[in-house]
Design a protein around this motif. Structure first.
Motif: not given
Length: 277
Positions: A157-158, A229
Motif C-alpha cells: 500500500w502506498d 494505490n
C-alpha cells in the motif's frame, strides 16, 4: 489482569531490552495501568472475552498474547518513563539528574515494541482460527468483514509509511477499502460470495472449496490494493473473477448479482410491434 500478572512474566518479554535498575520499582509496578489497558485492547480487538479465558490452556497462544500485551503496554508507557541506556539495555529511573537515553534510541525502542507486537498478532490469528470459542465471536466477524486480513498486504500500500505500525496500517487500509469492497459485492462478486470468501480466509477449514475461496480472496486483495494505490476502477479488473464464478459457483448463480449478467432473452408475441430473427 489475565496475561501479565508479575514482573517475572513481563521479564520474559523484555529480557534483553529493559533491565531493572537497583533501587527502583519494577517495570511491572511502573506500567501496570498500561498493561491493563493493553490487555483490554487485545481482548476487545482480537480475542473476545470467551476466547481470552480459553487462551490460558494453550501455552503457545498464551505466550504470544503475553508478548503482544507487554510490547503494547511498554509502547504506551514510554513517553511517561525516564529511560537511561545501561550496558545491558534500557533502564528506567526516577532520578532526573541522570542523563536520559537519546530521542533516537527511545524512538527505535517504540518502533521495536510495535514490530514485536504486530509479529505476535500475526502469530495469534492462525491459532485463533482453530478455536471453537472464537468462531462466532464479534472479533472474527469484524475480521471477515473484508478480505484485507493479512498485515503483509499493507507492504504493497502506498500509504503504509503514514502509520506507525503494520497493524494500524491494516486497520486504516480496511477502512479506506470499504467502499470498494461494497462496490465489488454489489455489482460483481455478490455479498454472499464476498462474505463466504472472507470467512474462509480466517478459517482452518482444509477442504478444497475453502482452499479455492482463499485463492479467490487473494485475487480480491490484489484488486483492492491496486484500487487503493490509484488504479482506475474498470470492469476488466474483475471480469476474470466474474466469469469464474458464473461457471463454478452455485452461490453466485443464485445471487441477485447473477441477474445482471444473464443472457437477454427475446420472444416474439402477437402484440409485438416488431419481430426478432
Amino acid at each position: 489482569m489475565l496475561f501479565i500478572t508479575s514482573q517475572e512474566i513481563l521479564s520474559r518479554v523484555f529480557s534483553n531490552e529493559v533491565v531493572v535498575v537497583e533501587g527502583e520499582k519494577t517495570l511491572f509496578d511502573k506500567i501496570s495501568l498500561e498493561i491493563a489497558a493493553s490487555e483490554d485492547w487485545l481482548i476487545s480487538q482480537i480475542l473476545g472475552d470467551a476466547t481470552a479465558n480459553a487462551v490460558t490452556a494453550d501455552t503457545a497462544l498464551f505466550n504470544m498474547c503475553v508478548t503482544a500485551v507487554g510490547c503494547d503496554a511498554l509502547r504506551r508507557a514510554i513517553p511517561s518513563l525516564d529511560l537511561v541506556l545501561t550496558p545491558n539495555g534500557f533502564g528506567i529511573v526516577s532520578n532526573t539528574n541522570v542523563a536520559p537515553a537519546s530521542k533516537d534510541r527511545v524512538e527505535r525502542l517504540i518502533e521495536s515494541c510495535l514490530e514485536r507486537r504486530d509479529f505476535a498478532i500475526s502469530r495469534i490469528y492462525p491459532q485463533l482460527f482453530q478455536l471453537a470459542s472464537w468462531q462466532d465471536s464479534a472479533q472474527r466477524k469484524f475480521l471477515y468483514s473484508s478480505p484485507l486480513q493479512d498485515m503483509e498486504a499493507v507492504e504493497s500500500w502506498d500509504k503504509r509509511n503514514d502509520y506507525a505500525s503494520r497493524y494500524d496500517a491494516l486497520l486504516a487500509m480496511r477502512d479506506a477499502a470499504a467502499v470498494y469492497v461494497t462496490k465489488l459485492a454489489e455489482r460483481y462478486i455478490s455479498f454472499e460470495v464476498m462474505e463466504r470468501v472472507s470467512a474462509a480466509m480466517c478459517s482452518s477449514d482444509t477442504s478444497e472449496d475453502a482452499a479455492n475461496d482463499r485463492v479467490l480472496g487473494k485475487k480480491l486483495v490484489n484488486i483492492l490494493i491496486a484500487l487503493l494505490n490509484g488504479k482506475m476502477f474498470h470492469y476488466k479488473l474483475v471480469y476474470p473473477i466474474v466469469n469464474y464464478l458464473r461457471e463454478n459457483d452455485e452461490d453466485w448463480r443464485a445471487s441477485s448479482v447473477a441477474e445482471l449478467y444473464a443472457t437477454p432473452s427475446f420472444k416474439n408475441t402477437k402484440e409485438s410491434t416488431g419481430y426478432w430473427f
